[in-house]
Scaffold this motif. Structure first.
Motif, PDB file in Angstrom:
ATOM      1  N   ASP A  60       0.668  -1.131   0.117  1.00  0.00           N
ATOM      2  CA  ASP A  60       0.141   0.079   0.258  1.00  0.00           C
ATOM      3  C   ASP A  60       1.155   1.111  -0.285  1.00  0.00           C
ATOM      4  O   ASP A  60       0.432   2.798  -0.647  1.00  0.00           O
ATOM      5  N   GLN A  61       1.396   1.118   1.253  1.00  0.00           N
ATOM      6  CA  GLN A  61       3.151   2.137   0.797  1.00  0.00           C
ATOM      7  C   GLN A  61       3.747   2.722  -0.517  1.00  0.00           C
ATOM      8  O   GLN A  61       4.061   3.523  -1.141  1.00  0.00           O
ATOM      9  N   GLU A  62       4.039   1.220  -0.937  1.00  0.00           N
ATOM     10  CA  GLU A  62       4.389   1.541  -2.494  1.00  0.00           C
ATOM     11  C   GLU A  62       3.336   2.369  -3.435  1.00  0.00           C
ATOM     12  O   GLU A  62       4.122   2.975  -3.723  1.00  0.00           O
ATOM     13  N   ILE A  63       2.351   1.814  -3.436  1.00  0.00           N
ATOM     14  CA  ILE A  63       1.366   2.808  -3.782  1.00  0.00           C
ATOM     15  C   ILE A  63       1.350   4.098  -4.116  1.00  0.00           C
ATOM     16  O   ILE A  63       1.652   4.628  -4.991  1.00  0.00           O
ATOM     17  N   GLY A  64       1.588   4.235  -2.502  1.00  0.00           N
ATOM     18  CA  GLY A  64       1.087   5.613  -2.271  1.00  0.00           C
ATOM     19  C   GLY A  64       2.035   6.859  -2.791  1.00  0.00           C
ATOM     20  O   GLY A  64       1.741   7.707  -2.845  1.00  0.00           O
ATOM     21  N   ALA A  65       3.169   5.959  -3.093  1.00  0.00           N
ATOM     22  CA  ALA A  65       4.281   6.707  -3.006  1.00  0.00           C
ATOM     23  C   ALA A  65       4.426   7.095  -4.217  1.00  0.00           C
ATOM     24  O   ALA A  65       4.958   8.615  -4.258  1.00  0.00           O
ATOM     25  N   MET A  66       4.354   6.391  -5.664  1.00  0.00           N
ATOM     26  CA  MET A  66       4.031   7.081  -6.401  1.00  0.00           C
ATOM     27  C   MET A  66       2.533   7.678  -6.719  1.00  0.00           C
ATOM     28  O   MET A  66       2.758   8.157  -7.371  1.00  0.00           O
ATOM     29  N   ILE A  67       1.447   7.439  -5.730  1.00  0.00           N
ATOM     30  CA  ILE A  67       0.382   8.080  -6.211  1.00  0.00           C
ATOM     31  C   ILE A  67       0.771   9.959  -5.590  1.00  0.00           C
ATOM     32  O   ILE A  67       0.991  10.794  -5.801  1.00  0.00           O
TER      33      ILE A  67
END
Length: 139
Positions: A60-67
């Motif tokens: 979830d945090q990896e995707i959050g970083a992309m966001i």
């Protein structure tokens, strides 16, 4: 467009069925997913998917970083509102980032139907304009 696919355990089957039903639309985009969800969707559809860690292990945090870097254009996150999640703070942070960066987020089948149909009609093309104008936050 870059699209994130995430699902809690009890919602994984729903997301796999959804992506399968709209495979023709998803195939035109770059897909990212958390671990098991990405594996299951890829197996069912044959679509190429960049997979991150599972949600509780940081996906979830990896995707959050992309966001946060304005590198994600839409998120399909089928949440299970009836089961406590041990990584709920990460889930909340991801939803918050979608709000901060105006990233379309579908957390259930009804909203997902509207979002995918909107994508099909070009209603998310404004994301491309943002990128072309250099408004992408490179961090």
């Amino acid at each position: 467009m870059n699209i994130a696919l995430i699902a809690h355990d009890k919602k994984k089957n729903d997301l796999v069925q959804f992506v399968t039903a709209y495979q023709n639309i998803f195939s035109k985009h770059t897909l990212f997913a958390t671990g098991t969800t990405g594996h299951r969707i890829s197996e069912a559809t044959g679509l190429p998917i960049t997979r991150f860690q599972s949600g509780p292990l940081g996906g979830d945090q990896e995707i959050g970083a992309m966001i946060a870097k304005n590198q994600m254009d839409a998120v399909f996150f089928f949440r299970d509102p009836l089961t406590a999640q041990p990584h709920e703070p990460d889930v909340t942070a991801l939803v918050r980032l979608c709000d901060v960066y105006s990233i379309p987020l579908a957390t259930n089948m009804g909203t997902a139907e509207l979002l995918i149909r909107g994508m099909e009609l070009g209603m998310l093309d404004w994301r491309n304009v943002i990128k072309e104008n250099g408004e992408v936050n490179e961090g």
